[in-house]
Design an enzyme around this catalytic site. Structure first.
Site, PDB file in Angstrom:
ATOM      1  N   TYR A 173       0.835  -1.206   0.000  1.00 14.70           N
ATOM      2  CA  TYR A 173       0.000   0.000   0.000  1.00 14.70           C
ATOM      3  C   TYR A 173       0.867   1.253   0.000  1.00 14.70           C
ATOM      4  O   TYR A 173       0.621   2.198  -0.763  1.00 14.70           O
ATOM      5  CB  TYR A 173      -0.907  -0.035   1.232  1.00 14.70           C
ATOM      6  N   LYS A 207       1.030   4.301  -2.836  1.00 18.01           N
ATOM      7  CA  LYS A 207       0.777   5.709  -2.530  1.00 18.01           C
ATOM      8  C   LYS A 207       1.994   6.573  -2.858  1.00 18.01           C
ATOM      9  O   LYS A 207       1.851   7.715  -3.320  1.00 18.01           O
ATOM     10  CB  LYS A 207       0.382   5.873  -1.064  1.00 18.01           C
TER      11      LYS A 207
END
Length: 331
Positions: A151, A155
């Site tokens: 994740y 990002k």
């Protein structure tokens, strides 16, 4: 005429709260998601607010499907004014405990899903020379943490995408705007349906906010024409802290980051996750942390009115300076 807004991942968590926020403001909303039951429930909320809604069953990891969705939206709702790239997938796991397929899936949804949405939106906005694209980021776009490498990597990649696209648009003298909202920890269902290779239930670390805080910030960013909007003082604290002393933050997270994300409560044996398939049920916007989630952010309040805050600070500084000068002369 009502704005036409697209929200990916619009049926739960931040996406659900964002759909409600725009619908209450009178926007017509296209909702892109994977669970038909939650799509239907979200559409009903938009219609109850007096706005038009369009539901589209789509996996944002499929670029062709996102492009087809954009075409349908423009045919049925009209020209897209705002496209919010919110959909994401996550996994709580050490880097070496993840399979390549799991890592790739998080990247396909959380990074390429936003790439696909951005391309579909730009394809339509550039000829019209108007429109706004909101990339939904995170504090973790700047500062990675243990157990969330896939994740965090996605990002971070979005940050590079933003930095590349904006000067390209400026070079074209385009009025299309791309912005990114960096969010703090939020009380959403992600902690109960994200895949986890850790034994206790995952939990948020630090101060946690309700998803409505994020939704208001996303709508603000869609109209403010800023490059980035940071939400919550913890976001500012983490980003600035990493910029000033990244190695020290590494040491701190080594000591606290793994245990801090564990609730101490064992995960249910029959727990389902949404990495590859949606979890059934109308999870709506909130998760299980209502008892400690904050409904407002004073930092975001200052952010919205930063010009007035700056003017007030300047006026106060000038007044203090004049007072000091007068007292010096009298003395």
């Amino acid at each position: 005429m009502a704005e036409v807004v697209v929200v990916t991942g619009g049926t739960a968590g931040v996406g659900r709260a964002t759909v409600r926020e725009f619908a209450r403001a009178g926007a017509d909303v296209a909702i892109l998601a994977r669970d038909q039951g939650r799509i239907d429930a979200t559409v009903a909320e938009v219609q109850a607010a007096g706005a038009r809604a369009l539901s589209i069953f789509v996996d944002v990891a499929d670029g062709a499907a996102v492009e087809a969705a954009a075409e349908r939206i423009e045919q049925e709702l009209g020209a897209v004014d705002i496209w919010v790239n919110n959909a994401f997938a996550g996994i709580f796991s050490s880097f070496m405990d993840m399979s390549e397929a799991e890592y790739r899936r998080v990247t396909d949804v959380s990074y390429f899903g936003q790439v696909h949405g951005t391309r579909a939106a730009l394809k339509r906005m550039l000829p019209r020379d108007r429109g706004t694209i909101v990339l939904v980021g995170s504090t973790l776009a700047y500062r990675g943490i243990p157990l969330q490498s896939a994740y965090c990597g996605a990002k971070h990649a979005l940050q590079g995408l933003l930095d590349s696209i904006r000067p390209e648009l400026e070079y074209r003298d385009s009025k299309v705007h791309v912005t990114m909202v960096q969010l703090p920890a939020l009380n959403t269902p992600q902690f109960d349906w994200a895949r986890a290779h850790i034994r206790p239930k995952p939990r948020s670390v630090g101060r946690i906010y309700q998803p409505e805080v994020a939704a208001r910030a996303i709508r603000f960013a869609a109209h403010a024409r800023r490059k980035e909007v940071w939400v919550g003082y913890t976001t500012v604290q983490a980003i600035r802290g990493d910029q000033l002393a990244s190695s020290l933050v590494d040491e701190y997270l080594a000591a606290t980051g793994v245990e801090g994300q564990s609730s101490g409560v064992p995960i249910e044996a029959d727990r389902q996750d949404n990495l590859f398939d949606p979890v059934p049920g109308d999870f709506a916007a909130h998760g299980r942390f209502d008892d400690r989630a904050h409904e407002t952010s004073w930092q975001m309040g200052l952010n919205r009115h930063r010009a007035a805050v700056a003017d007030g600070f300047a006026a106060g500084t000038l007044a203090a300076g004049m007072d000091w000068l007068l007292r010096r002369r009298r003395g």
